[in-house]
Motif scaffolding. Structure first.
Motif, PDB file in Angstrom:
ATOM      1  N   ASP A   1       0.831  -1.251  -0.133  1.00 44.91           N
ATOM      2  CA  ASP A   1       0.013   0.037  -0.035  1.00 44.91           C
ATOM      3  C   ASP A   1       0.957   1.309   0.091  1.00 44.91           C
ATOM      4  O   ASP A   1       1.680   1.352   0.712  1.00 44.91           O
TER       5      ASP A   1
ATOM      6  N   THR B   1       0.954   5.578  -0.513  1.00 44.68           N
ATOM      7  CA  THR B   1       0.368   6.739  -0.749  1.00 44.68           C
ATOM      8  C   THR B   1       1.449   7.832  -0.993  1.00 44.68           C
ATOM      9  O   THR B   1       2.231   8.051  -0.342  1.00 44.68           O
TER      10      THR B   1
ATOM     11  N   ASP C   1      -3.482   7.149  -3.366  1.00 45.35           N
ATOM     12  CA  ASP C   1      -3.454   6.078  -2.442  1.00 45.35           C
ATOM     13  C   ASP C   1      -4.026   4.765  -2.874  1.00 45.35           C
ATOM     14  O   ASP C   1      -5.078   4.718  -3.609  1.00 45.35           O
ATOM     15  N   THR C   2      -3.134   3.830  -3.090  1.00 46.79           N
ATOM     16  CA  THR C   2      -3.253   2.467  -3.850  1.00 46.79           C
ATOM     17  C   THR C   2      -2.649   1.392  -3.133  1.00 46.79           C
ATOM     18  O   THR C   2      -1.856   1.543  -2.694  1.00 46.79           O
TER      19      THR C   2
ATOM     20  N   GLU D   1     -11.362   0.233  -0.744  1.00 45.80           N
ATOM     21  CA  GLU D   1     -10.089  -0.581  -0.371  1.00 45.80           C
ATOM     22  C   GLU D   1     -10.687  -1.776   0.681  1.00 45.80           C
ATOM     23  O   GLU D   1     -10.103  -1.993   1.808  1.00 45.80           O
TER      24      GLU D   1
ATOM     25  N   GLU E   1      -6.906  -1.754  -3.348  1.00 45.14           N
ATOM     26  CA  GLU E   1      -7.271  -0.328  -2.972  1.00 45.14           C
ATOM     27  C   GLU E   1      -7.015   0.680  -4.293  1.00 45.14           C
ATOM     28  O   GLU E   1      -6.250   0.632  -4.965  1.00 45.14           O
TER      29      GLU E   1
HETATM   30 CO    CO Z   1      -3.689   2.795   1.285  1.00 43.55          CO
END
Ligand code: CO
Ligand code: MF3
Ligand code: CO
Length: 275
Positions: A111, A113, A122-123, A218, A249
């Motif tokens: 994760d 960001t 954010d992913t 997410e 996410e």
């Molecule tokens: Co995140």
């Protein structure tokens, strides 16, 4: 800290539920930030192999953020010290990069960001070290598809409850469980803003989506029960029953007739079968 993560001087409209409505400049900012976060997750993918440590992966991510002239949103966030969260096997989220090496068959969520020109991208997605076993493969597939069941709901007039309901219904139909203890969130020029985006719930409930809202979806999905606990390090969340957990996410914006995914993978590596 309460409320928004930073005080700023947002000039746009805010709904009665405290959700910011962004304009075209906001979409452009999120597009750039999301693209960088997604590219970093693409570029780390070939490094995920048995024998690598999660702190080596994190260091490579930090280097990529710096090389892009961006900032990590997580370094310094509430005392967190790393450019990524790396959550292996039964870790649900917020796994801290460590000197432990990955072994064959481990599944992990990374994760990231980043902040680009003040906008937050954010992913997170799932990776596999070595060979993927059947149960883990099914968990990853259901979690991935659950995220898209939620995304497909997104358009003006739908509600946040509709999103949660679509995700929960899909996951439970596949005899897995949705984590309740963590949720998605509004974002934009702040990391975590209203609303809380629940990954379970009832259709027709919650705030109504409007064009210009930005938020993450997410979902965290467990093979066993949904309960989690946070370890003594005060970050690492694990499944209480030690069952395997997965998460994907995306950062998303509501458009006039649907959605824009800001964190699409530029090279088609969002799903771990890219190999
Ligand atoms: Co995140
Ligand atoms: N990126 C996470 C999220 O999806 C938040 C991580 S906060 C950290 O909201 F401090 F743990 F990095
Ligand atoms: Co998030």
């Amino acid at each position: 800290m309460t409320g928004a993560d930073v005080l700023d001087d947002f000039k746009g409209r805010v709904t009665k539920d405290g959700i910011r409505i962004h304009d075209d400049a906001g979409f452009a900012g999120m597009h750039a930030a999301g693209a960088l976060a997604a590219r970093i997750l693409d570029d780390i993918a070939p490094m995920v192999e048995p024998g690598v440590t999660t702190e080596a992966l994190d260091q490579a991510i930090e280097n990529m953020v710096n090389a892009a002239g961006a900032k990590s949103a997580t370094i310094g966030y509430r005392g967190y010290k790393h450019a990524s969260c790396i959550s292996v096997n039964h870790v649900v989220c917020h796994g801290i990069p460590s000197p432990k090496t990955l072994k064959d068959g481990d599944i992990l969520n990374i994760d990231v960001t980043v902040i680009v020109d003040g906008w937050f991208g954010d992913t997170s997605r799932m990776y596999v070290a070595g060979n993927l076993n059947r149960k883990a493969e099914r968990l990853i597939q259901v979690t991935h598809d659950a995220l898209f069941k939620g995304i497909e709901i997104v358009r003006p007039g739908a509600t946040f409850g509709d999103i949660g309901h679509a995700i929960q219904t899909y996951v439970e139909a596949n005899r897995m469980s949705v984590v309740r203890d963590f949720c998605g969130h509004g974002l934009g020029q702040v990391f975590h803003a209203p609303p809380n985006v629940l990954h379970y719930g009832r259709a027709g409930t919650g705030s109504v989506l409007e064009e210009g809202m930005f938020f993450t979806i997410e979902p965290m999905v467990n093979l066993g029960r949904p309960e989690t606990k946070v370890l003594a390090d005060e970050w690492t969340a694990v499944t209480r029953d030690k069952s395997l957990s997965a998460q994907f996410e995306h950062s998303i914006g509501v458009t006039a007739d649907g959605f824009e995914i800001f964190t699409l993978s530029p090279s088609g590596k969002f799903h771990p079968t890219w190999r």
